[in-house]
Design an enzyme around this catalytic site. Structure first.
Site: not given
Ligand code: NAG
Length: 373
Positions: A159, A165, A308
């Site tokens: 990323q 994410c 995340h």
């Protein structure tokens, strides 16, 4: 896909937030709590001597191609690096079945790490409005299972310095669902989601909408894909790690969502849905991932605050780090920090302990066939 790390502009932030403890600072660490430094390209590790910070900083700069614009910046980064060495040592003491040490994030403050390499936008909670996955039987599940071996998983992507994410978690789940529906594995576009998806969390605050590098949510992205019609290929809409103008082309849709649903807060149901439906989009707490090198991460304490978005691709019945003897069952988790992070881009988190929030926001998606134009 790998983004040159030196392209990322560092912003000077005050060091105070750097390492300030989400963890208890243990004065006396067990004598064997060595921390490790990855020395080659793979997972080999050697012990890290904390009395040699200059030496380790030199190795770190060389290995990750770091250069700093001024002496001042260099000295500032070195201070952060030293604090992160101490944090890695604390992580090692609290997470003995994994190996912690120097990673590509070792010169970043905690807020830089969170803003640039995570990207879940809101305080995540169990999405009560979404479709619920039906309860599946769990008594005949295989002992070990890995969608990578069945060809449903693309290689780990990166990323870069962008809080995206959530888009990688979404494409990973779609790639798996599309493989199961069609027998074809195709790499799908995160950039379409970054540029075009502004879907909002129906249960969230007014600003809980997907915002490219400023973060988003996987369930919002599935909803966007239902409305927009589908997802283009990676090669037709490549990743830039920047927000851009939407260039979605309906005629190039390569994968479609049929439906998606959330899985009950239950690790048995997570395993059953994984085996039946394919890789699962999941939110987790990433604090231990910043220093993770290898092994089964099973921290004694881990916050369940989800920050995340990643992808569960399999599980195992017993694993441990090369250094330790205690075996734990684990989840195999695909991350989006490139193939040189962790275990070739993957993280193993222990299973059966409801750890790091892994059981609280898990989604499964089914793909619909794409009809040719
Ligand atoms: C979701 O879509 C798949 C594939 O079309 C289908 O088999 C399944 O029954 C659907 N599930 C729900 C809950 O509608």
């Amino acid at each position: 896909m790998a983004l040159s790390f030196s392209l990322i502009t560092f912003s000077l932030l005050i060091l105070t937030t750097a390492i300030a403890g989400e963890l208890p600072v243990t004065g006396e660490l067990p004598e064997d709590s060595l921390i490790r430094q990855v020395v080659g390209g793979g997972n080999d590790a050697s012990s890290l001597d904390l009395s040699q910070p200059h030496h380790h900083f030199s190795l770190f700069k060389e290995r990750f191609g770091k250069s700093y614009s001024s002496q001042e910046e260099h000295d500032y980064r070195f201070e952060i690096f030293k604090a992160n060495l101490r944090q890695a040592q604390r992580h090692q003491a609290l997470d003995p079945t994994a190996v912690h040490g120097v990673t590509r994030f070792s010169d970043l403050t905690q807020s830089e790490f969170m803003n640039e390499f995570l990207g879940v936008r809101t305080r995540l909670k169990y999405p009560s409005h979404a479709n619920k996955a039906p309860i599946l039987p769990t008594d005949e599940l295989p002992l070990d299972f890995d969608w990578r071996e069945l060809g449903a998983v693309t290689p780990p992507k990166d990323q870069g310095g962008c809080g995206s994410c959530w888009s990688f978690s979404t494409t990973g789940a779609m790639e798996g669902a599309h493989f199961i529906a069609t027998g074809k594995l195709e790499s799908l576009s995160e950039q379409q989601l970054l540029d075009c998806d502004r879907e909002c969390d129906p249960e969230g605050e007014s600003d809980d909408c997907d915002q490219g590098c400023q973060g988003g949510l996987m369930n919002n992205a599935f909803e966007y894909l239902l409305k927009a019609g589908g997802l283009m290929l990676e090669k037709d809409y490549p990743y830039t790690a920047r927000n851009g103008r939407c260039r979605f082309d309906k005629s190039k849709i390569a994968a479609k969502v049929a439906n998606f649903s959330v899985i009950p807060v239950d690790e048995g149901q997570i395993a059953a849905n994984l085996v039946k439906n394919g890789p699962l989009a999941v939110g987790i707490n990433a604090r231990y991932m910043s220093s993770y090198i290898s092994g089964v991460s099973c921290p004694l304490t881990c916050s369940a605050d989800l920050e995340h978005g990643v992808l569960i691709v399999g599980y195992g019945s017993a694993g441990y780090s090369s250094m330790r003897k205690e075996e734990k069952p684990y989840w195999i988790i695909k991350n989006s920090w490139g193939e040189y992070w962790g275990e070739n881009g993957y993280y193993r988190l222990c299973r059966g302990y409801d750890l790091c929030g892994v059981n609280t926001m898990v989604s499964t998606v089914a793909a619909a066939p794409v009809t040719p134009h």
